[in-house]
Structures are given as structure tokens and as C-alpha cells.
Design a protein around this motif. Structure first.
Motif, short mmCIF file in Angstrom:
data_model
loop_
_atom_site.label_atom_id
_atom_site.label_comp_id
_atom_site.label_asym_id
_atom_site.label_seq_id
_atom_site.Cartn_x
_atom_site.Cartn_y
_atom_site.Cartn_z
N ILE A 1 -7.00 2.61 -0.46
CA ILE A 1 -6.67 2.77 0.96
C ILE A 1 -5.71 3.94 1.15
O ILE A 1 -5.91 4.79 2.03
CB ILE A 1 -6.05 1.48 1.53
CG1 ILE A 1 -7.11 0.43 1.75
CG2 ILE A 1 -5.33 1.76 2.85
CD1 ILE A 1 -6.57 -0.87 2.32
N TYR A 2 -4.67 3.97 0.35
CA TYR A 2 -3.67 5.01 0.52
C TYR A 2 -4.26 6.40 0.19
O TYR A 2 -3.99 7.37 0.90
CB TYR A 2 -2.46 4.73 -0.37
CG TYR A 2 -1.31 5.66 -0.10
CD1 TYR A 2 -0.50 5.49 1.03
CD2 TYR A 2 -1.03 6.73 -0.95
CE1 TYR A 2 0.55 6.36 1.30
CE2 TYR A 2 0.02 7.60 -0.69
CZ TYR A 2 0.81 7.40 0.43
OH TYR A 2 1.85 8.27 0.69
N ASP A 3 -5.04 6.47 -0.87
CA ASP A 3 -5.61 7.75 -1.28
C ASP A 3 -6.54 8.33 -0.21
O ASP A 3 -6.45 9.52 0.11
CB ASP A 3 -6.38 7.60 -2.60
CG ASP A 3 -5.46 7.35 -3.78
OD1 ASP A 3 -4.25 7.66 -3.68
OD2 ASP A 3 -5.94 6.85 -4.82
N ILE A 4 -7.40 7.50 0.36
CA ILE A 4 -8.31 8.03 1.38
C ILE A 4 -7.56 8.32 2.68
O ILE A 4 -7.89 9.28 3.38
CB ILE A 4 -9.52 7.11 1.62
CG1 ILE A 4 -9.09 5.76 2.19
CG2 ILE A 4 -10.35 6.96 0.36
CD1 ILE A 4 -10.28 4.89 2.63
N ALA A 5 -6.52 7.53 2.97
CA ALA A 5 -5.73 7.79 4.18
C ALA A 5 -5.06 9.16 4.09
O ALA A 5 -5.01 9.91 5.08
CB ALA A 5 -4.68 6.70 4.36
N CYS A 6 -4.54 9.48 2.92
CA CYS A 6 -3.91 10.80 2.72
C CYS A 6 -4.92 11.93 2.95
O CYS A 6 -4.59 12.96 3.57
CB CYS A 6 -3.32 10.90 1.32
SG CYS A 6 -1.85 9.87 1.06
N GLN A 7 -6.12 11.74 2.48
CA GLN A 7 -7.15 12.76 2.69
C GLN A 7 -7.55 12.86 4.16
O GLN A 7 -7.76 13.96 4.67
CB GLN A 7 -8.38 12.45 1.83
CG GLN A 7 -8.14 12.62 0.33
CD GLN A 7 -7.66 14.01 -0.02
OE1 GLN A 7 -8.13 15.01 0.55
NE2 GLN A 7 -6.72 14.09 -0.96
N VAL B 1 0.86 -1.19 0.00
CA VAL B 1 0.00 0.00 0.00
C VAL B 1 0.89 1.23 0.00
O VAL B 1 1.68 1.41 0.93
CB VAL B 1 -0.91 0.02 1.26
CG1 VAL B 1 -1.69 1.32 1.33
CG2 VAL B 1 -1.85 -1.18 1.28
N PRO B 2 0.85 2.10 -1.03
CA PRO B 2 0.10 1.91 -2.27
C PRO B 2 0.92 1.05 -3.24
O PRO B 2 2.15 0.97 -3.11
CB PRO B 2 -0.02 3.34 -2.80
CG PRO B 2 1.26 3.99 -2.36
CD PRO B 2 1.55 3.40 -1.00
N PRO B 3 0.28 0.45 -4.23
CA PRO B 3 1.02 -0.34 -5.21
C PRO B 3 1.66 0.57 -6.25
O PRO B 3 1.16 1.66 -6.52
CB PRO B 3 -0.07 -1.20 -5.86
CG PRO B 3 -1.29 -0.33 -5.77
CD PRO B 3 -1.17 0.45 -4.49
N GLU B 4 2.76 0.12 -6.81
CA GLU B 4 3.38 0.91 -7.89
C GLU B 4 2.58 0.77 -9.17
O GLU B 4 2.39 1.74 -9.91
CB GLU B 4 4.82 0.45 -8.13
CG GLU B 4 5.53 1.28 -9.19
CD GLU B 4 6.97 0.83 -9.41
OE1 GLU B 4 7.65 1.43 -10.26
OE2 GLU B 4 7.41 -0.12 -8.73
N HIS B 5 2.10 -0.43 -9.43
CA HIS B 5 1.34 -0.67 -10.65
C HIS B 5 -0.02 -1.29 -10.32
O HIS B 5 -0.97 -0.59 -10.08
CB HIS B 5 2.14 -1.58 -11.60
CG HIS B 5 3.42 -0.98 -12.05
ND1 HIS B 5 4.63 -1.60 -11.87
CD2 HIS B 5 3.70 0.20 -12.66
CE1 HIS B 5 5.60 -0.84 -12.36
NE2 HIS B 5 5.06 0.25 -12.84
N GLY C 1 0.87 -5.09 4.24
CA GLY C 1 2.02 -5.95 4.01
C GLY C 1 3.33 -5.21 3.81
O GLY C 1 3.39 -3.98 3.87
N PRO C 2 4.41 -5.97 3.60
CA PRO C 2 5.75 -5.40 3.43
C PRO C 2 5.81 -4.35 2.32
O PRO C 2 5.06 -4.42 1.34
CB PRO C 2 6.60 -6.62 3.07
CG PRO C 2 5.87 -7.78 3.68
CD PRO C 2 4.42 -7.45 3.54
N ASN C 3 6.70 -3.39 2.51
CA ASN C 3 6.96 -2.32 1.53
C ASN C 3 5.80 -1.33 1.42
O ASN C 3 5.76 -0.53 0.48
CB ASN C 3 7.28 -2.89 0.15
CG ASN C 3 8.49 -3.81 0.19
OD1 ASN C 3 9.51 -3.49 0.79
ND2 ASN C 3 8.36 -4.98 -0.44
#
Length: 342
Positions: free
Chosen positions: A25-31, A13-17, A44-46
Motif C-alpha cells: 500500500i505504501y509503495d504504490i501510494a508513493c508512486q 503502514v508501512p511496517p518496519e518489519h 491503523g495507528p503509527n
């Protein structure tokens, strides 16, 4: 508000591709963080988080299974973290919430795929406390909704500010296909549409790591890639998507499965690019017919619609992304669910 976001541990989270759920998940977390909320991501890892992060699990494939160790790890994480949060929003397996069904904390379970209604009926019998289900389309909601369960439709989002609006493209600009290269995504149909309409098709996305899907690519797709009319450019990230989607005359989504609601629709609209899609799953819910794209049921229909793409208003596509699918608006939609009285 203190928000706990939980995800399966197989894709960062977030994925590169590839990775739709993980991206949302990442987009709403940033908001949430911008709004002043506290956010903990369990992934998970990374993985990354704009606030707090708890890593668990090991790197896996795109078709992993949940084992006892994963369930145990999540249990101990949630057992500790629930005390420090106001809501637990689970994008992972429903099993993760099972030990906490009677806990008074607000619980939200999000589905981005077809739901096995028997699982919901079984959970209904346990009479969970403060549990709301959300799904990314009405089509998905209808697969899982029961008499006792509470469901809300909240569509997938795109980080609108990261995508540049392209108001004009040449009338004969290429068609685009973006997604994981598997048979169910319909790339073979997209190629047929391009050939029938005598238009260029540029393909972007990762080749599946499943053996039968690799065979699909090698035997049915690769022989049709000539580097001229049909081109494959590999996976693309958000930066590359700006050029790829923004310069396309249309995005093709001729899926052959129950597609919940692909993130590529908001991403294309954010660039001003209309979408042509088969009427499967939640695809039709994302297309305003003859305004932001066209809905069809077969290759011949879609090929005919390609001829009408230049009549569509790219401003309407961008506006649709901003109003219906922006990361800001979708984050707020989830916040409203967190605050529901049930």
C-alpha cells in the motif's frame, strides 16, 4: 485521480518489519503521488502516508479479528471520503465495501491470501456496481473467481530503487531465509536443505506471537541454531535487507501452505539473488525455472538445486524485479484497473 486506499488497522503502514500488504500500500501510494494523483490512506495507528492519512482503530496483534467498532469506524470514514474520491481500493476485509456496493464509485478489492469463494458468490447475488477483484497471483485468482465476478492478477511489488543490485557473490556464500517464523513458512525445511547441502544458512524474520508458533521455534528451530552453520539474526528492515539478501547465494522459500505471493521474491530479485521455492500457491509463478531460480517439491530436490545456484544469472533476477515487480509498474497496473470499463 483521487485514490482512497483502505487497510485493516492492526499493522502500521508501512511496517518496519513484518507486513506485506501494508508495505505494498505504501509503495504504490508513493508512486501515485509522484505521478500527480491525490492519495488518502486509511490505516491503523503509527501509519504514514506520502499524502493524506486517516488513522483509525487500535494497535493489535498479527492475528486480530474484526469487531463491530472497527466496521462502524470504517463505514463512517468511507461514507464521508467516497464523495471526495474517484476510486476506493480496499486491501482490508471485504465487509468494508458491503454498505457501498451500489455506490457508483469504482471499487477494487485486493486479495493477498486464499479466497473463500462462497463469499464472492454471496456478493455476486447482491450485484455490486463497479467492483473489480484483484489478487497477487493466478493461484489466488483461481480460488475466488466466479462466473459473475471480474478478476485481475497483479503481483506484489518492491521499491526497486531502495535495493542495491549485487552482481557477484562467492559461490559458497550463505543461503538466506526471510519471513515470519511459523511452521507454514518452512524454516525447518530450509535448515534441512542447508545441512544436506553443507551450506551456511542465515535466518531473518520475526518470531510469531502465537503460542503454538513460539513453541515451534523453541522446540524445533532454536536447538538447531548453532551460530555457525545455522544463524538467526532477528527481524530486518529494508536497509538491512540490502546486505542480507544481496550477499546471499539464494533465498529459500520451502513453504508448506498455500503461499499467495511473497514480497520476499521481488525483494530478493531486486538484489540479484535467485529464489528456490516449493511449488505451493503462487510461488512457482514468481520463479523462471533455471533462470531466476528453481522450483521443487521436497527438501532433497531443493538441496540438489543449491548446487546449481552459481549457474544462474543474477542480472536476470534484477531484470525480473524491474520489469515484473517494480513499485512503478505495479502502481501502473492498479491504475489500469481503476480505469477499466466494467
Amino acid at each position: 485521480m483521487r485514490i482512497l486506499l483502505v487497510m485493516d488497522p492492526f499493522i502500521p503502514v508501512p511496517p518496519e518489519h513484518y507486513g506485506g500488504i501494508e508495505r505494498v500500500i505504501y509503495d504504490i501510494a508513493c508512486q501515485y503521488v509522484k505521478m500527480g494523483h491525490q492519495v488518502t490512506i486509511v490505516a491503523g495507528p503509527n501509519s504514514k502516508s506520502p499524502d493524506r492519512l486517516i488513522i483509525y482503530g487500535e494497535n493489535g496483534s498479527l492475528s486480530p479479528s474484526i469487531n463491530f467498532k472497527i466496521l462502524t469506524d470504517v463505514f463512517f470514514i468511507l461514507q464521508k471520503e467516497i464523495r471526495q474520491h474517484d476510486v476506493v481500493h480496499n486491501f482490508g476485509r471485504l465487509l468494508f465495501l458491503l454498505p457501498f456496493l451500489k455506490n457508483s464509485i469504482r471499487k477494487v478489492q485486493t486479495y493477498m491470501r486464499y479466497v473463500d469463494q462462497k463469499n464472492i458468490e454471496w456478493l455476486d447475488k447482491l450485484r455490486p456496481v463497479n467492483l473489480t477483484y484483484t489478487a497477487v497471483s493466478d493461484a489466488v485468482v483461481n480460488t475466488g473467481k466466479t462466473r459473475r465476478s471480474n478478476w485481475v492478477t497483479i503481483y506484489n511489488c518492491a521499491p526497486i530503487a531502495q535495493f542495491r543490485f549485487k552482481k557477484d557473490v562467492p559461490a559458497d556464500s550463505y543461503l538466506a531465509f526471510l519471513g515470519r517464523i511459523e511452521r507454514c513458512k518452512g524454516l525447518h525445511s530450509a535448515i534441512k536443505v542447508a545441512l544436506l547441502s553443507k551450506r551456511k544458512l542465515i535466518i531473518a524474520g520475526n518470531i510469531s506471537d502465537l503460542e503454538h508458533e513460539k513453541t515451534y521455534f523453541e522446540q524445533e528451530i532454536k536447538p538447531l541454531i548453532d551460530g555457525d552453520q545455522i544463524t538467526y539474526i532477528g527481524p530486518v528492515d529494508n536497509v538491512q535487507k540490502n546486505e542480507f539478501l544481496g550477499n546471499a547465494s539464494a533465498l529459500l522459500t520451502p513453504v508448506e501452505w498455500f503461499e499467495p505471493f511473497p514480497i520476499i521474491i521481488p525483494e530478493a530479485y531486486a538484489c540479484g539473488t535467485p529464489v528456490l521455492g516449493f511449488n505451493n500457491g503462487g510461488i512457482a509463478e514468481g520463479i523462471d525455472e533455471a533462470i531466476t531460480g528453481f522450483i521443487s517439491t521436497n527438501v532433497n530436490e531443493m538441496a540438489e538445486q543449491v548446487k546449481k545456484v552459481s549457474r544462474l544469472d543474477r542480472h536476470a533476477c534484477r531484470l525480473k524485479a524491474e520489469i515484473s515487480y517494480s513499485d512503478i509498474n505495479i502502481a501502473n497496473d492498479y491504475l489500469h484497473v481503476y480505469e477499466l470499463d466494467i
